[in-house]
Design a protein around this motif. Structure first.
Motif, PDB file in Angstrom:
ATOM      1  N   ARG A 311     -13.823  39.063 -20.249  1.00 53.23           N
ATOM      2  CA  ARG A 311     -14.309  40.443 -20.193  1.00 53.23           C
ATOM      3  C   ARG A 311     -15.427  40.597 -19.173  1.00 53.23           C
ATOM      4  N   ALA A 312     -16.288  39.601 -19.095  1.00 51.62           N
ATOM      5  CA  ALA A 312     -17.415  39.686 -18.169  1.00 51.62           C
ATOM      6  C   ALA A 312     -16.933  39.738 -16.720  1.00 51.62           C
ATOM      7  N   LEU A 313     -15.917  38.940 -16.395  1.00 56.66           N
ATOM      8  CA  LEU A 313     -15.381  38.926 -15.027  1.00 56.66           C
ATOM      9  C   LEU A 313     -14.687  40.241 -14.710  1.00 56.66           C
ATOM     10  N   ARG A 314     -13.897  40.744 -15.638  1.00 57.41           N
ATOM     11  CA  ARG A 314     -13.217  42.028 -15.425  1.00 57.41           C
ATOM     12  C   ARG A 314     -14.248  43.147 -15.235  1.00 57.41           C
ATOM     13  N   LYS A 340     -16.797  52.565 -17.398  1.00 56.43           N
ATOM     14  CA  LYS A 340     -15.668  51.705 -17.753  1.00 56.43           C
ATOM     15  C   LYS A 340     -16.081  50.240 -17.724  1.00 56.43           C
ATOM     16  N   SER A 341     -16.860  49.863 -16.717  1.00 53.60           N
ATOM     17  CA  SER A 341     -17.360  48.493 -16.622  1.00 53.60           C
ATOM     18  C   SER A 341     -18.259  48.160 -17.803  1.00 53.60           C
ATOM     19  N   ARG A 342     -19.124  49.095 -18.164  1.00 58.98           N
ATOM     20  CA  ARG A 342     -20.032  48.884 -19.288  1.00 58.98           C
ATOM     21  C   ARG A 342     -19.252  48.680 -20.586  1.00 58.98           C
ATOM     22  N   HIS A 347     -20.913  43.803 -25.614  1.00 55.89           N
ATOM     23  CA  HIS A 347     -22.215  43.207 -25.922  1.00 55.89           C
ATOM     24  C   HIS A 347     -22.375  41.818 -25.294  1.00 55.89           C
ATOM     25  N   THR A 348     -21.429  41.459 -24.400  1.00 54.45           N
ATOM     26  CA  THR A 348     -21.508  40.150 -23.755  1.00 54.45           C
ATOM     27  C   THR A 348     -22.639  40.128 -22.725  1.00 54.45           C
ATOM     28  N   PRO A 349     -23.608  39.227 -22.858  1.00 51.23           N
ATOM     29  CA  PRO A 349     -24.668  39.145 -21.830  1.00 51.23           C
ATOM     30  C   PRO A 349     -24.065  38.698 -20.499  1.00 51.23           C
ATOM     31  N   CYS A 350     -24.070  39.572 -19.518  1.00 47.44           N
ATOM     32  CA  CYS A 350     -23.459  39.242 -18.230  1.00 47.44           C
ATOM     33  C   CYS A 350     -24.004  40.176 -17.162  1.00 47.44           C
ATOM     34  N   GLN A 394     -31.387  39.779 -21.051  1.00 46.30           N
ATOM     35  CA  GLN A 394     -30.479  38.967 -21.863  1.00 46.30           C
ATOM     36  C   GLN A 394     -29.557  38.089 -21.023  1.00 46.30           C
ATOM     37  N   MET A 395     -29.595  38.243 -19.701  1.00 42.33           N
ATOM     38  CA  MET A 395     -28.726  37.456 -18.831  1.00 42.33           C
ATOM     39  C   MET A 395     -29.177  36.008 -18.762  1.00 42.33           C
ATOM     40  N   SER A 396     -28.250  35.111 -18.431  1.00 42.48           N
ATOM     41  CA  SER A 396     -28.605  33.704 -18.242  1.00 42.48           C
ATOM     42  C   SER A 396     -29.422  33.545 -16.961  1.00 42.48           C
TER      43      SER A 396
END
Length: 531
Positions: A311-314, A340-342, A347-350, A394-396
């Motif tokens: 999902r994060a890549l898409r 749409k991207s959001r 809720h995935t940190p990316c 929240q990102m790495s």
């Protein structure tokens, strides 16, 4: 057999008999059957070949099994039901079954109604006597395409040997050599001509057509992933035309690897790289000013990202695609893509969770400017920036340091300042932009230039035209010709138009125009002139 099928078979039998009588080849007879029966019965090309040979489904199955046995492979699972589904158009044969069906009928995939070359890379057509009536098995020959252990060893830094796209790669290599020979000097003689753009588009289309499977070593995958990440790091500083050549050559290598069957985990890694390289190519095309080809690359990137299930890549590909309408005058579409991207990111940190609300804020700021800075739109833009800051926290750490595939703190400051400029809040914007500029240390030339133009626009809004043009001229002079792309020159011309619109022919415009001279810019031809 139904009455309709019986009539179809009877007509095909007559066409076959007449063709054999005058010495037509079986392939020619198949075309004649398809022409006669296709319109009336919906007869497919693959079925026409069986009818031209005068054999039943069971005969084809037995010949396919015999070929599998000849090649030392386990008995295939193909049966009459599956072959009938192929003939009815309900299913498409996979690469391996298609290869063997081509071998049975001695034709290439297009003759059977399927796009693309056979995975074996060899021709299947061989002379067959017109009165043979049945299809004989091919002469014994090694099948090097279907067994991973027999794959050719990659040459030239991991790239496979020549295929239909070798000439496109040669075009890119020649362009790259010219760019390297020019060093840091302006490359006025090297530009986006029709041949280069054609090569770029051909490689992208082949990736669209491929998306199949391959078998490559873990070491090769590691090397490609390192190269992909390296291109991301180079994005802000390498002249875009040169970077495009490098990215396209790697993109072509990944495509070749994806042509062959492979384990699921390898497929996932290759699809991820394909999505990232396609997205990066789309970003480069935005820089070069070709929004149509940028869209095409992002579409390819979405297709590849869908294969990964990430999902994060898409969401990242979609957020990057939103920049196309943002830069080319459709903030409402940019807003739609950003949302749409959001939603994709959830809720995935990316990176997309930070990038998407920033694009939202920028699009809303553009709409606010067009609508006279409506307060509700201004508030929406500020709330979007607040969400971006929360998501960034929240990102790495790795994503926070990656300007292309992630999102950096300096980018967050830059675009926050850009939003404030568009909202007309120049005092706050100038402070934020100065802080953003201080976070760069010689790298990321693209962003730094755009920041300087934003600060120049602050001076213009405040009424200090001379200072605005001086800052704009200074920003241009810090960029060499190879980096003067459409994206960088657009704000330079916007500043010129704004001054002319409000103040007419201002005395300082003469010197400013001289800085915009096109001689040292990267030449470019729109893709519409190529295709």
């Amino acid at each position: 057999m139904s009455g309709r099928q019986h009539r179809e078979t009877e007509i095909a039998r007559r066409v076959r008999a007449r063709g054999l009588a005058v010495g037509h080849s079986l392939a020619t007879i198949a075309e004649e059957i398809h022409e006669v029966c296709g319109a009336q019965f919906g007869t497919t090309r693959i079925k026409s070949h069986r009818l031209s040979n005068g054999i039943a489904l069971a005969d084809v199955i037995e010949q396919v099994r015999a070929l599998f046995e000849r090649d030392g492979k386990p008995a295939p699972g193909i049966g009459e039901t599956l072959l009938s589904a192929y003939e009815s158009g309900m299913k498409r044969p996979g690469p391996e079954y298609l290869h063997y069906l081509c071998a049975v009928y001695r034709v290439e995939p297009p003759s059977l109604g399927f796009d693309g070359p056979c995975i074996c890379g060899n021709g299947h057509g061989q002379p067959v006597s017109g009165d043979a009536g049945v299809v004989e098995l091919q002469e014994e020959r090694p099948d090097t395409s279907l067994r991973p252990r027999d794959l050719p060893v990659p040459q030239d830094g991991g790239r496979f040997s020549a295929d239909g796209g070798e000439e496109d790669e040669n075009v890119l290599r020649r362009t790259l050599l010219k760019l390297l020979a020019g060093g840091g000097a302006a490359t006025a003689g090297v530009g986006m001509d029709s041949q280069l753009l054609g090569a770029v588009e051909n490689i992208r289309r082949r990736m669209d057509d491929t998306m199949v499977s391959a078998s490559v070593s873990p070491a090769m995958l590691d090397q490609w992933e390192q190269s992909t990440n390296g291109f991301g790091r180079q994005y802000m500083n390498t002249p875009p035309l040169r970077l495009l050549c490098d990215v396209m050559l790697e993109f072509s290598s990944v495509r070749k690897a994806m042509e062959r069957r492979q384990p699921v985990d390898v497929q996932e890694r290759l699809s991820r790289m394909a999505a990232q390289l396609a997205g990066l190519s789309g970003m480069i095309m935005i820089d070069l000013g070709d929004h149509r080809l940028a869209r095409s690359f992002f579409r390819t990137g979405r297709t590849a990202a869908d294969e990964t299930g990430d999902r994060a890549l898409r969401a990242w590909v979609t957020a990057r695609e939103a920049l196309v309408p943002l830069y080319y005058g459709d903030p409402r579409e940019a807003l739609t893509l950003a949302k749409k991207s959001r939603d994709m990111a959830g809720h995935t940190p990316c990176a997309a969770r930070t990038m998407a609300p920033v694009v939202e804020a920028r699009a809303l700021a553009m709409l606010a400017g067009a609508n006279g800075s409506r307060q509700d739109v201004v508030e929406q833009a500020k709330r979007a920036l607040h969400r971006a800051r929360q998501a960034f926290a929240q990102m790495s750490v790795n994503d926070q340091e990656d300007a292309a595939f992630g999102y950096t703190e300096r980018q967050l400051y830059f675009y926050q300042g850009d939003v404030l400029v568009k909202l007309g809040q120049t005092l706050e914007a100038d402070v934020v932009l100065e802080q953003a500029l201080g976070k760069y240390s010689g790298e990321d030339l693209l962003d730094q230039t755009l920041i300087r133009f934003d600060r120049a626009m602050c001076r213009f809004i405040e009424g200090d035209v001379d200072e605005a043009l001086r800052m704009g001229r200074q920003a241009i002079e810090m960029v060499d010709g190879a980096h003067r792309t459409e994206l960088i020159m657009r704000p330079a011309h916007d500043l010129l138009k704004s001054v002319q619109s409000k103040y007419g022919e201002h005395p300082a415009l003469k010197d400013y125009r001289e800085c915009l001279a096109p001689e040292s810019r990267t030449t470019y031809m729109p893709v519409e002139d190529v295709l």
